[in-house]
Motif scaffolding. Structure first.
Motif, short mmCIF file in Angstrom:
data_model
loop_
_atom_site.label_atom_id
_atom_site.label_comp_id
_atom_site.label_asym_id
_atom_site.label_seq_id
_atom_site.Cartn_x
_atom_site.Cartn_y
_atom_site.Cartn_z
N GLU A 162 0.84 -1.20 0.00
CA GLU A 162 0.00 0.00 0.00
C GLU A 162 0.87 1.25 0.00
OE1 GLU A 162 -3.53 2.25 2.53
OE2 GLU A 162 -2.58 0.46 3.35
N ALA A 163 1.94 1.23 0.81
CA ALA A 163 2.86 2.37 0.84
C ALA A 163 3.50 2.58 -0.52
CB ALA A 163 3.93 2.16 1.92
N ARG A 164 3.88 1.48 -1.16
CA ARG A 164 4.51 1.61 -2.48
C ARG A 164 3.52 2.15 -3.51
NH1 ARG A 164 6.27 3.16 -6.09
NH2 ARG A 164 7.94 2.45 -7.49
N LYS A 165 2.26 1.74 -3.44
CA LYS A 165 1.25 2.24 -4.37
C LYS A 165 1.00 3.73 -4.14
CE LYS A 165 -1.98 -0.78 -3.50
NZ LYS A 165 -3.30 -1.48 -3.59
N VAL A 166 0.99 4.15 -2.89
CA VAL A 166 0.78 5.56 -2.59
C VAL A 166 1.90 6.40 -3.19
CG1 VAL A 166 0.71 7.28 -0.76
CG2 VAL A 166 -0.57 5.16 -0.49
N TRP A 167 3.13 5.92 -3.08
CA TRP A 167 4.24 6.68 -3.64
C TRP A 167 4.24 6.62 -5.17
CZ3 TRP A 167 7.89 10.14 -2.09
CH2 TRP A 167 7.85 10.48 -0.74
N GLY A 168 3.66 5.59 -5.73
CA GLY A 168 3.45 5.57 -7.17
C GLY A 168 2.47 6.66 -7.59
N GLU A 169 1.43 6.86 -6.78
CA GLU A 169 0.47 7.93 -7.04
C GLU A 169 1.13 9.30 -6.91
OE1 GLU A 169 -2.63 7.23 -4.26
OE2 GLU A 169 -3.31 5.36 -5.20
N ILE A 170 2.04 9.43 -5.95
CA ILE A 170 2.75 10.69 -5.77
C ILE A 170 3.59 11.02 -7.00
CG2 ILE A 170 4.61 11.80 -4.47
CD1 ILE A 170 3.48 10.45 -1.95
#
Length: 297
Positions: free
Chosen positions: A73-81
């Motif tokens: 989830e953290a990695r996906k959030v940073w992908g969105e960033i």
């Protein structure tokens, strides 16, 4: 983030060395104790250790899955960033005069925001490496902010409002930019939620205790009454698998702890830095952060 399939054995042992030393001590004590106190330790059926081992395997599997979900989830959030940071600059170039210096100002603030967010999540100095990305006045103002990334986002509001008030930005364009800033704010909130939501410590302590009980029952079982060195070696090898998986799950559950298993927020922020400078047609673009031994931060 660990980037290589093969990583040093020293890393494995550094993570679980205390547990393995404890297992070694348990094996030696269980093997030597009957010499001084014959018949004091009963023979435990191997089925008890086997049943407990199966239960531990199920619990570790559950914990690894839950921990990986948090890390992913953290990695996906940073992908969105990454996506929203690129979108912000592209929108500015599309809706405004590409030669307007405010585009560079906002882009540099966005780069600063990415670095600052990663550093604040890891509990390091959120103002580090922001020189040249925000003005001296803004940097001074940020020193009094408890949430530095939020303060940087706050700086982005005034120039967009000013452009709209001066007629350089229409209503639709303003709404699009506001939507991008809202998504960046939401991504920051998601990261903070992951950081501040503690995985139940009682679960890990209970699992840790269960592994030690498994080792004790296994050491006391009749099939493992062997030469002390061989018995300890077998106990260490078997328990090492459980302890390493349990430790790996423990590391993954907290993806912003400045550990090799972290989400590579610094590397991602550098990628955003490179991308936005390219969109600004700049030269002297910084290099990507390379893997350090077997991981990248």
């Amino acid at each position: 983030m660990i980037t290589k399939q093969i990583f040093p054995l020293t890393y494995i042992f550094s993570e679980i060395k205390i547990s393995l030393l404890t297992v070694t001590l348990i094996g030696v004590v269980v093997d030597i104790f009957p010499i001084f106190f014959p018949g004091f330790l009963p023979d435990i059926p191997i089925s008890i250790a086997t049943t407990l081992g199966i239960a531990i395997s199920i619990l570790i599997s559950f914990k690894v899955n839950q921990s990986y979900d948090r890390w992913w989830e953290a990695r996906k959030v940073w992908g969105e960033i990454v996506n929203d940071s690129r979108t912000l600059v592209l929108q500015l170039k599309m809706y405004m005069d590409p030669s307007d210096p405010i585009i560079k100002t906002i882009a540099y603030r966005q780069i600063a925001w990415c670095y600052s967010l990663g550093q604040s999540l890891r509990k390091t100095d959120p103002l580090k490496n922001l020189g040249g990305l925000v003005s001296e006045l803004e940097l001074k103002q940020l020193q009094s902010q408890k949430n530095v990334p939020l303060g940087i986002l706050n700086f982005q509001i005034d120039p967009i409002r000013k452009q709209f008030d001066e007629g350089k930005l229409d209503g639709f364009s303003r709404l699009q930019l506001e939507g991008t800033l809202a998504r960046l704010t939401a991504s920051m909130g998601k990261c903070e939620r992951i950081k501040n939501t503690v995985f139940p410590t009682t679960y890990r302590k209970g699992l840790h205790l269960a592994i030690y009980l498994f080792v004790i029952f296994l050491a006391m079982s009749e099939p493992l009454r062997l030469f002390v060195v061989l018995e300890v070696f077998i106990l260490v090898i078997i328990s090492m698998v459980f302890f390493f998986l349990e430790k790996a799950a423990f590391r993954l559950q907290d993806p912003f702890e400045n550990q090799p298993t972290d989400t590579p927020v610094t590397s991602i922020a550098r990628t955003i830095d490179i991308n936005l400078r390219q969109l600004l047609d700049e030269t002297g673009i910084p290099q990507p952060i390379e893997s350090n031994d077997f991981y990248v931060m």
